[in-house]
Each structure stands twice: as structure tokens, then as C-alpha cells.
Write a protein that holds these residues in place. Structure first.
Motif, mmCIF file in Angstrom:
data_model
loop_
_atom_site.group_PDB
_atom_site.id
_atom_site.type_symbol
_atom_site.label_atom_id
_atom_site.label_comp_id
_atom_site.label_asym_id
_atom_site.label_seq_id
_atom_site.Cartn_x
_atom_site.Cartn_y
_atom_site.Cartn_z
ATOM 1 N N PHE A 46 0.869 -1.182 0.000
ATOM 2 C CA PHE A 46 0.000 0.000 0.000
ATOM 3 C C PHE A 46 0.901 1.226 0.000
ATOM 4 O O PHE A 46 2.133 1.085 0.009
ATOM 5 C CB PHE A 46 -0.939 -0.002 1.216
ATOM 6 C CG PHE A 46 -0.247 -0.267 2.522
ATOM 7 C CD1 PHE A 46 0.283 0.768 3.275
ATOM 8 C CD2 PHE A 46 -0.104 -1.575 3.003
ATOM 9 C CE1 PHE A 46 0.941 0.527 4.477
ATOM 10 C CE2 PHE A 46 0.554 -1.820 4.206
ATOM 11 C CZ PHE A 46 1.069 -0.775 4.940
ATOM 12 N N PHE A 47 0.330 2.391 -0.029
ATOM 13 C CA PHE A 47 1.121 3.614 0.008
ATOM 14 C C PHE A 47 0.955 4.283 1.358
ATOM 15 O O PHE A 47 -0.162 4.409 1.865
ATOM 16 C CB PHE A 47 0.695 4.578 -1.114
ATOM 17 C CG PHE A 47 1.341 4.262 -2.440
ATOM 18 C CD1 PHE A 47 1.215 3.000 -3.013
ATOM 19 C CD2 PHE A 47 2.087 5.221 -3.104
ATOM 20 C CE1 PHE A 47 1.820 2.704 -4.223
ATOM 21 C CE2 PHE A 47 2.696 4.937 -4.312
ATOM 22 C CZ PHE A 47 2.564 3.679 -4.880
ATOM 23 N N THR A 48 2.082 4.706 1.933
ATOM 24 C CA THR A 48 2.052 5.524 3.135
ATOM 25 C C THR A 48 2.424 6.922 2.672
ATOM 26 O O THR A 48 3.573 7.160 2.309
ATOM 27 C CB THR A 48 3.047 4.990 4.182
ATOM 28 O OG1 THR A 48 2.624 3.675 4.546
ATOM 29 C CG2 THR A 48 3.072 5.855 5.427
ATOM 30 N N GLY A 49 1.445 7.801 2.597
ATOM 31 C CA GLY A 49 1.662 9.064 1.898
ATOM 32 C C GLY A 49 1.958 8.737 0.448
ATOM 33 O O GLY A 49 1.202 8.012 -0.193
ATOM 34 N N ALA A 50 3.105 9.238 -0.046
ATOM 35 C CA ALA A 50 3.467 8.964 -1.436
ATOM 36 C C ALA A 50 4.461 7.807 -1.540
ATOM 37 O O ALA A 50 5.004 7.548 -2.602
ATOM 38 C CB ALA A 50 4.054 10.229 -2.065
ATOM 39 N N THR A 51 4.714 7.121 -0.418
ATOM 40 C CA THR A 51 5.753 6.090 -0.402
ATOM 41 C C THR A 51 5.182 4.691 -0.586
ATOM 42 O O THR A 51 4.356 4.250 0.215
ATOM 43 C CB THR A 51 6.516 6.138 0.947
ATOM 44 O OG1 THR A 51 7.084 7.442 1.100
ATOM 45 C CG2 THR A 51 7.603 5.088 1.010
ATOM 46 N N PRO A 52 5.619 3.984 -1.634
ATOM 47 C CA PRO A 52 5.190 2.584 -1.793
ATOM 48 C C PRO A 52 5.777 1.725 -0.671
ATOM 49 O O PRO A 52 6.990 1.693 -0.484
ATOM 50 C CB PRO A 52 5.769 2.167 -3.151
ATOM 51 C CG PRO A 52 6.190 3.432 -3.830
ATOM 52 C CD PRO A 52 6.481 4.421 -2.739
ATOM 53 N N GLU A 53 4.895 1.106 0.082
ATOM 54 C CA GLU A 53 5.316 0.276 1.220
ATOM 55 C C GLU A 53 4.943 -1.180 0.976
ATOM 56 O O GLU A 53 3.869 -1.474 0.437
ATOM 57 C CB GLU A 53 4.627 0.787 2.496
ATOM 58 C CG GLU A 53 4.840 -0.132 3.693
ATOM 59 C CD GLU A 53 4.392 0.477 5.038
ATOM 60 O OE1 GLU A 53 4.110 1.699 5.093
ATOM 61 O OE2 GLU A 53 4.330 -0.294 6.007
ATOM 62 N N PHE A 54 5.852 -2.081 1.396
ATOM 63 C CA PHE A 54 5.588 -3.522 1.356
ATOM 64 C C PHE A 54 5.729 -4.014 2.781
ATOM 65 O O PHE A 54 6.839 -4.061 3.307
ATOM 66 C CB PHE A 54 6.584 -4.229 0.429
ATOM 67 C CG PHE A 54 6.491 -3.732 -0.992
ATOM 68 C CD1 PHE A 54 5.697 -4.400 -1.917
ATOM 69 C CD2 PHE A 54 7.176 -2.592 -1.400
ATOM 70 C CE1 PHE A 54 5.588 -3.938 -3.221
ATOM 71 C CE2 PHE A 54 7.072 -2.121 -2.703
ATOM 72 C CZ PHE A 54 6.272 -2.797 -3.615
ATOM 73 N N ASN A 55 4.612 -4.306 3.404
ATOM 74 C CA ASN A 55 4.633 -4.664 4.821
ATOM 75 C C ASN A 55 4.467 -6.169 4.965
ATOM 76 O O ASN A 55 3.409 -6.722 4.672
ATOM 77 C CB ASN A 55 3.526 -3.908 5.552
ATOM 78 C CG ASN A 55 3.707 -3.995 7.046
ATOM 79 O OD1 ASN A 55 3.974 -5.081 7.572
ATOM 80 N ND2 ASN A 55 3.588 -2.870 7.730
ATOM 81 N N LEU A 56 5.564 -6.820 5.401
ATOM 82 C CA LEU A 56 5.557 -8.277 5.532
ATOM 83 C C LEU A 56 5.472 -8.706 7.001
ATOM 84 O O LEU A 56 5.745 -9.848 7.335
ATOM 85 C CB LEU A 56 6.805 -8.874 4.861
ATOM 86 C CG LEU A 56 7.064 -8.445 3.400
ATOM 87 C CD1 LEU A 56 8.238 -9.212 2.812
ATOM 88 C CD2 LEU A 56 5.836 -8.605 2.519
ATOM 89 N N ASP A 57 5.119 -7.746 7.873
ATOM 90 C CA ASP A 57 4.820 -8.098 9.269
ATOM 91 C C ASP A 57 3.348 -8.475 9.318
ATOM 92 O O ASP A 57 2.482 -7.632 9.586
ATOM 93 C CB ASP A 57 5.113 -6.914 10.201
ATOM 94 C CG ASP A 57 6.610 -6.707 10.395
ATOM 95 O OD1 ASP A 57 7.393 -7.637 10.089
ATOM 96 O OD2 ASP A 57 6.992 -5.619 10.855
ATOM 97 N N LEU A 58 3.080 -9.724 9.044
ATOM 98 C CA LEU A 58 1.703 -10.139 8.787
ATOM 99 C C LEU A 58 0.928 -10.414 10.075
ATOM 100 O O LEU A 58 -0.210 -9.979 10.224
ATOM 101 C CB LEU A 58 1.730 -11.400 7.901
ATOM 102 C CG LEU A 58 0.401 -11.852 7.341
ATOM 103 C CD1 LEU A 58 -0.219 -10.787 6.458
ATOM 104 C CD2 LEU A 58 0.582 -13.153 6.562
#
Ligand SMILES: *[C@@H]1O[C@H](CO)[C@@H](O)[C@H](O)[C@H]1NC(C)=O
Ligand SMILES: *[C@@H]1O[C@H](CO)[C@@H](O)[C@H](O)[C@H]1NC(C)=O
Ligand SMILES: *[C@@H]1O[C@H](CO)[C@@H](O)[C@H](O)[C@H]1NC(C)=O
Length: 251
Positions: free
Chosen positions: A156-168
Motif C-alpha cells: 500500500f502507500f504511506t503518503g506517497a511512499t510505496p510500502e511492502f509490509n511483511l509483518d503479517l
């Protein structure tokens, strides 16, 4: 063999799938028949293969050759490969041809395709085309058919930053890649275009805020996701379904 259950479940799903399993299977019959033809070839190959070798060897994973148009990774093998399935979101200032859609981010589930990448690159490559026709499971943590891949994180995007969150989950903590775009090439002509075209292939490098050893993320094998050329008759915000494979590199 560790992969055999995946392939068997692929076969089971293809036999068990109800007629309306795919949202729009009619448009997709060539792609689907090609995909399942490959799967059945692999199943017969796996049955003949009696070597009890390790079947999830990441050293065998390669980016698709078309990705040579992007900056090359500094690491020889990726840490993980994920199938992404979600939406690209856009806004339009008005509904006329004078405006063009603005990208405001993406939201996607990431499914663990690392073993598939190691063993069945052909299947991996066509998987986004198939996944595009499958709605995300209503149970967030369910596996994604037809390859029954496990959820491994969220994009998803945090502000304008593409984030990949693998802390599931509390026990499944694989870190976070915060990224910025470091390269882009148009998707190949062979990509499944959807209504308005396939989103470009990307190289994203990691930035501050990254948790873990991630250095770069590649978005490849894209299917659909692009907006129309202009805003004619479009609402002020809209989503375009897409799918892609993401390769996570790090050290
Ligand atoms: C590889 O490493 C060099 C030196 O740190 C860096 O400048 C370059 O951006 C890296 N390339 C990629 C694709 O990460
Ligand atoms: C993007 O679309 C998704 C639905 O696919 C929605 O949940 C999300 O809130 C949207 N994000 C933005 C920034 O509009
Ligand atoms: C992805 O799957 C592989 C093989 O099962 C596993 O070793 C790895 O930890 C998984 N990665 C994530 C981020 O869940």
C-alpha cells in the motif's frame, strides 16, 4: 517432493472449480487453457521425478529476462517472490478530456510465490494473468487460488511512499520495505492489458524506514492496472484491478 501438494491442489481446483469461478473466463480461455496445459505437464513430470532433492532453492530464481531493461539487482538471488493482487487507485480533477488521471497509490495483497519461482518460472510468469480474473478471498488470511499461495504481506502507500509490509501477524514478522522508484520500463506487448493497459515494470529501491535487509523490490509480469489516457466520463476517484509479481532483494 515439497511442490507436489501445490500442483495437486492446482489440479484439484481446476477440476473442482464451478463454472463461475473465474469472473470472466470466456475472455480468458486461451490464457487459461495454456496455463492448465503447463500445469498438467508439470504434474506428470513431478510424478516421474523420484529425486528427493530440495525443491525450494531460491538460488534458482531469476528475474524474467525482460527485466534486463531495469537497473540490475546487486544481489544474485531474491529473498522472496510474491504474487500481488489488488488495485491501482487514481483521481480525476473533472470528467473531461482536458484532465488526465493522477496515480494516488496501490493496495494489494502479497502471496508467497517463492517456491513456485524456484521451480516453475513458467507458471509464475503467467500467474498474474490468471490472478487478475480472481477476486480476493473474503477471508483476508485465506490462500489465493488456483495455486493456493499463502498470504505473506500487504502492499500500500504511506503518503506517497510505496510500502511492502511483511509483518503479517504477531508470529510472522518479515519486516517492511519502504521504497522509491529507481527505474521503469513499459510492460511488454505480450502483457495482459485489461481495459487500459498493463502498468509498467518497476525497480524500487529501499529508503529510510525499511525494517529488515531489503534493498530493492522489482514489479514485473504486470497485468492491467493502467488508467485511461484522459478523464472523459471518469469519476473523481476510481480503482483499476491489477496483478503483478514482486521480487524482493536484500542481503
Ligand atoms: C547497487 O549498489 C550501488 C552501490 O551501492 C548503488 O549505487 C546502486 O543503486 C545499486 N543498484 C541497485 C539496483 O540497487
Ligand atoms: C484504493 O482502493 C482500495 C480498494 O481497492 C481502497 O480500499 C483504498 O482505500 C483506496 N486507497 C486510496 C488512497 O484511495
Ligand atoms: C515464503 O515461503 C518460503 C517457502 O515456504 C518460506 O521459507 C519463506 O519464509 C516465506 N516468506 C515469507 C515472507 O512469508
Amino acid at each position: 517432493m515439497r511442490l507436489a501438494p501445490i500442483l495437486l491442489s492446482l489440479a484439484t481446483v481446476s477440476l473442482a472449480a464451478p463454472a463461475n469461478y473465474f469472473d470472466d473466463a470466456y475472455d480468458f480461455s486461451d490464457e487459461l487453457s495454456d496455463f492448465y496445459a503447463k500445469v498438467s505437464q508439470y504434474i506428470s513430470r513431478v510424478r516421474k521425478d523420484t529425486t528427493p532433492s530440495a525443491t525450494c532453492d531460491t538460488s534458482k530464481i531469476k528475474l524474467p529476462s525482460f527485466a534486463l531493461g531495469l537497473p540490475a539487482p546487486n544481489q544474485t538471488v531474491p529473498m522472496y517472490v510474491a504474487l500481488g493482487r489488488g488495485t491501482q487507485n487514481y483521481t480525476c480533477a473533472d470528467s473531461t478530456s482536458a484532465s488526465t488521471p493522477t496515480a494516488i497509490g496501490a493496495v494489494a495483497n502479497l502471496y508467497n510465490a517463492t517456491c513456485l519461482a524456484a521451480n516453475y518460472p513458467d507458471i509464475l510468469e503467467s500467474l498474474p494473468n490468471i490472478a487478475l480474473k480472481i477476486s480476493l478471498p473474503t477471508n483476508e488470511y485465506a490462500t489465493l487460488p488456483p495455486a493456493n499461495l499463502d498470504l505473506m504481506g500487504h502492499h500500500f502507500f504511506t503518503g506517497a511512499t510505496p510500502e511492502f509490509n511483511l509483518d503479517l501477524t504477531a508470529t510472522q514478522q518479515f519486516g517492511i520495505a519502504m521504497t522509491k522508484k529507481g527505474g521503469q520500463i513499459n510492460a511488454p506487448d505480450t502483457a495482459v492489458q485489461g481495459k487500459y493497459g498493463a502498468v509498467p515494470w518497476l525497480y524500487l529501491s529501499t529508503i529510510d524506514g525499511t525494517v529488515g535487509k531489503y534493498k530493492g523490490v522489482y514489479r514485473v509480469d504486470t497485468a492491467s492496472g493502467s488508467p485511461p489516457d484522459d478523464c472523459t466520463d471518469m469519476p473523481s476517484s476510481f480503482e483499476i484491478e491489477y496483478s503483478a509479481n514482486y521480487y524482493f532483494f536484500g542481503s
